[in-house]
Motif scaffolding. Sequence first.
Motif, PDB file in Angstrom:
ATOM      1  N   ALA A 212       1.003  -1.250  -0.257  1.00  9.99           N
ATOM      2  CA  ALA A 212      -0.012  -0.260   0.085  1.00  9.99           C
ATOM      3  C   ALA A 212       1.388   1.462  -0.329  1.00  9.99           C
ATOM      4  N   ARG A 213       0.500   2.161  -0.655  1.00  8.32           N
ATOM      5  CA  ARG A 213       1.364   3.598  -0.510  1.00  8.32           C
ATOM      6  C   ARG A 213       0.049   4.913  -0.222  1.00  8.32           C
ATOM      7  N   LYS A 214       1.096   6.053   0.022  1.00  6.62           N
ATOM      8  CA  LYS A 214       0.080   6.820  -0.068  1.00  6.62           C
ATOM      9  C   LYS A 214      -0.685   7.568  -1.053  1.00  6.62           C
ATOM     10  N   GLY A 215      -1.672   7.487  -1.783  1.00  8.45           N
ATOM     11  CA  GLY A 215      -2.323   7.996  -2.680  1.00  8.45           C
ATOM     12  C   GLY A 215      -3.367   6.696  -3.105  1.00  8.45           C
ATOM     13  N   ASP A 216      -3.187   5.635  -2.787  1.00  5.89           N
ATOM     14  CA  ASP A 216      -3.820   4.210  -2.953  1.00  5.89           C
ATOM     15  C   ASP A 216      -4.924   3.879  -3.062  1.00  5.89           C
ATOM     16  N   TRP A 217      -5.898   3.543  -3.753  1.00  5.97           N
ATOM     17  CA  TRP A 217      -7.697   3.141  -3.009  1.00  5.97           C
ATOM     18  C   TRP A 217      -7.343   1.964  -2.970  1.00  5.97           C
ATOM     19  N   ILE A 218      -8.218   1.659  -1.443  1.00  4.55           N
ATOM     20  CA  ILE A 218      -7.987   0.394  -0.926  1.00  4.55           C
ATOM     21  C   ILE A 218      -8.841   0.364  -0.633  1.00  4.55           C
ATOM     22  N   GLU A 219      -9.468  -1.414  -0.150  1.00  4.55           N
ATOM     23  CA  GLU A 219     -10.824  -1.352  -0.234  1.00  4.55           C
ATOM     24  C   GLU A 219     -10.704  -2.828   1.249  1.00  4.55           C
ATOM     25  N   ILE A 220     -11.429  -2.763   2.364  1.00  5.45           N
ATOM     26  CA  ILE A 220     -10.814  -3.785   3.727  1.00  5.45           C
ATOM     27  C   ILE A 220     -12.757  -4.235   3.835  1.00  5.45           C
ATOM     28  N   LEU A 223     -13.712  -4.380   7.922  1.00  5.91           N
ATOM     29  CA  LEU A 223     -13.417  -3.437   8.108  1.00  5.91           C
ATOM     30  C   LEU A 223     -14.427  -2.003   7.819  1.00  5.91           C
ATOM     31  N   ASN A 224     -15.103  -2.401   6.880  1.00  8.00           N
ATOM     32  CA  ASN A 224     -15.882  -1.349   6.244  1.00  8.00           C
ATOM     33  C   ASN A 224     -15.022  -0.251   5.963  1.00  8.00           C
ATOM     34  N   VAL A 225     -13.629  -0.445   5.581  1.00 11.98           N
ATOM     35  CA  VAL A 225     -13.512   0.767   5.049  1.00 11.98           C
ATOM     36  C   VAL A 225     -12.874   1.141   3.413  1.00 11.98           C
ATOM     37  N   ASP A 226     -12.937   1.932   2.803  1.00 15.78           N
ATOM     38  CA  ASP A 226     -12.967   1.721   1.703  1.00 15.78           C
ATOM     39  C   ASP A 226     -12.586   3.861   1.124  1.00 15.78           C
ATOM     40  N   GLY A 227     -11.440   3.786   0.600  1.00 14.07           N
ATOM     41  CA  GLY A 227     -11.188   4.630   0.620  1.00 14.07           C
ATOM     42  C   GLY A 227     -10.190   5.603  -0.277  1.00 14.07           C
ATOM     43  N   ASP A 228      -9.058   6.437  -0.162  1.00 15.79           N
ATOM     44  CA  ASP A 228      -7.961   6.937  -0.529  1.00 15.79           C
ATOM     45  C   ASP A 228      -6.716   6.441   0.901  1.00 15.79           C
ATOM     46  N   VAL A 229      -6.255   6.001   0.631  1.00 13.77           N
ATOM     47  CA  VAL A 229      -4.664   6.017   1.805  1.00 13.77           C
ATOM     48  C   VAL A 229      -3.921   7.732   1.946  1.00 13.77           C
ATOM     49  N   VAL A 230      -4.405   8.454   3.184  1.00 11.66           N
ATOM     50  CA  VAL A 230      -3.920   9.316   3.405  1.00 11.66           C
ATOM     51  C   VAL A 230      -2.104   9.521   3.765  1.00 11.66           C
ATOM     52  N   ASP A 231      -1.861   7.775   4.633  1.00  9.83           N
ATOM     53  CA  ASP A 231      -0.287   7.757   4.997  1.00  9.83           C
ATOM     54  C   ASP A 231      -0.374   6.755   5.531  1.00  9.83           C
ATOM     55  N   VAL A 232       0.441   6.131   5.525  1.00  7.34           N
ATOM     56  CA  VAL A 232       1.456   4.635   6.012  1.00  7.34           C
ATOM     57  C   VAL A 232       3.053   5.381   6.807  1.00  7.34           C
ATOM     58  N   SER A 233       1.652   5.155   7.742  1.00  7.81           N
ATOM     59  CA  SER A 233       3.352   5.181   9.029  1.00  7.81           C
ATOM     60  C   SER A 233       3.929   3.935   9.759  1.00  7.81           C
ATOM     61  N   LEU A 234       4.721   3.756  10.796  1.00 12.47           N
ATOM     62  CA  LEU A 234       5.275   2.525  11.054  1.00 12.47           C
ATOM     63  C   LEU A 234       4.337   1.854  11.384  1.00 12.47           C
ATOM     64  N   THR A 235       3.244   1.713  12.140  1.00 14.82           N
ATOM     65  CA  THR A 235       2.351   1.109  12.644  1.00 14.82           C
ATOM     66  C   THR A 235       1.129   1.655  12.491  1.00 14.82           C
ATOM     67  N   THR A 236       0.400   2.568  11.013  1.00 16.65           N
ATOM     68  CA  THR A 236      -1.298   2.259  11.144  1.00 16.65           C
ATOM     69  C   THR A 236      -1.292   3.353   9.976  1.00 16.65           C
ATOM     70  N   VAL A 237      -2.339   2.599   9.195  1.00 19.01           N
ATOM     71  CA  VAL A 237      -2.540   3.053   8.123  1.00 19.01           C
ATOM     72  C   VAL A 237      -4.223   4.084   8.251  1.00 19.01           C
ATOM     73  N   LYS A 238      -3.777   5.393   7.610  1.00 18.30           N
ATOM     74  CA  LYS A 238      -4.617   6.228   7.560  1.00 18.30           C
ATOM     75  C   LYS A 238      -5.372   6.074   6.437  1.00 18.30           C
ATOM     76  N   VAL A 239      -6.435   5.866   6.202  1.00 18.89           N
ATOM     77  CA  VAL A 239      -7.400   5.831   5.426  1.00 18.89           C
ATOM     78  C   VAL A 239      -8.967   6.769   5.027  1.00 18.89           C
ATOM     79  N   ASN A 261      -6.280  -3.671  -3.211  1.00 13.22           N
ATOM     80  CA  ASN A 261      -6.252  -2.872  -3.827  1.00 13.22           C
ATOM     81  C   ASN A 261      -5.986  -2.112  -4.634  1.00 13.22           C
ATOM     82  N   TRP A 262      -6.746  -0.879  -5.291  1.00 18.34           N
ATOM     83  CA  TRP A 262      -6.740  -0.374  -7.112  1.00 18.34           C
ATOM     84  C   TRP A 262      -5.793  -0.060  -7.578  1.00 18.34           C
ATOM     85  N   ARG A 263      -4.685  -0.328  -6.724  1.00 22.85           N
ATOM     86  CA  ARG A 263      -3.983   1.028  -7.842  1.00 22.85           C
ATOM     87  C   ARG A 263      -3.762   0.562  -9.372  1.00 22.85           C
TER      88      ARG A 263
END
Length: 447
Positions: A212-220, A223-239, A261-263
């Motif tokens: 996963a990269r910053k800007g990728d569209w991912i769907e989980i 967890l009802n997660v569906d959107g763009d990745v805005v940050d990939v840190s050491l322990t957390t991925v923000k979508v 991942n829709w990349r």
Amino acid sequence: MIAHLIDVLREIFLSWGMDAEAGTVASTAAAVLVVVGVYAGSLWGIAFVVRRTLTLALLTISRRTKNDWDDSLCLHKFPQRLSHLIVSILCVRAVPFFFAGEPTTEKVLAVAAGVYFAGACAGLAFSLLNTAIDVGENSKRTGGLPIKGFFQALKLLIGIGVGIWMLSIVSDRSPMYFLSGLGAIMAVLLIVFRDTLLGLTAGFVIGANDLARKGDWIEIPSLNVDGDVVDVSLTTVKVCNWDKTISSVPAYTLISTSFKNWRGMKESHGRRIKRAINVDMETIRFATPEDLKRWRRIKLLEPYLERKIPEVESENAKRGDSVRASAANARRLTNVGTFRAYCVAYLKAKAELWNGDETDENGDPRGLTLIVRQLDPGATGLPLEIYVFTRTTEWVDYENIQSDVFDHLLSVMPEFGLRPFQEPSGRNFDAFSAALAAAGNVRGNAE
């Protein structure tokens, strides 16, 4: 230096009538205060001059260049951190000079100067790493890579190392003394910081495998997660979800849970349309001469009919008398088959869609298929599936193109004697009841 000042002050205090013991204590305290004040004031002045000079120099360079790294250095306070490092070196070097002859004060200030130097080194390293993160995320080559997690891991290691260094300075012990003690508390750390350590490991896996990269569209979905990745840190991925809510997902979730991942869709420059029109099977029939005459006026069907009609006629001519004996022995066009051919021709002619025959810059097929196929018939009719890719991956444009395609195909179906299947509604039952009532009235009148 301080010893000479103590002697001078003692002579002054004794000349004022103070006894020897009190004069010694007072002169020592006064000398320490004076030297510390001069020492601190001098260092503050040096720090101020160095900081202002470095800041002005870096700002001047950043204004005259188009590089991003110098702007990032200013943003992350590199001149201030560098000035602290220079001042800390002066502190370490100046303590023996100013406080020679006063071992207690010299030792305390030497420890403080050592801790200050270690902290200044860590601060400068963090500033450089933060600058590297900014430059890496804005670079065309590495902008999409999750490099932030690697640098955060490096910052964590530097922080632990500097912490051990500070402890060794304060306790006057070798750093190996504290490193040897880490093994004893590792089991406790594994339990207390389980999630953090899992996230740390997952962060390396995500970065190494480019999951996963910053800007990728991912769907989980789990967890009802569906959107763009805005940050990939050491322990957390923000979508950032499509409803503009922010989901913070533990990094280890991406390696322990299935996600999409829709990349690849974005990189292929094509987004798939996969939707079926359910054809009412009661409207499927063989084509009549009147149908063929009408269909010949459809420009998109001209190549198909010019190729298909002679082929059918030639085949029937070979079959001879069997064709005249039964219509089932003849080869004939159908309205649904001709409609399917029209769908293919219409999709190939539409500029917003890939026609399935394009190649990339290397001459290899793009793999963006165009096909119109029949699926298994069922209770809702015969599904005629449209499988094609749009030339854009933007959501709004994609939906508009998809709607345009099906608006047209649904509207043109009557030209082929077809109609889409639709579940009966109340209006259908009302019409059926009215027809039955009318038939009953006719029969009653007849009797």
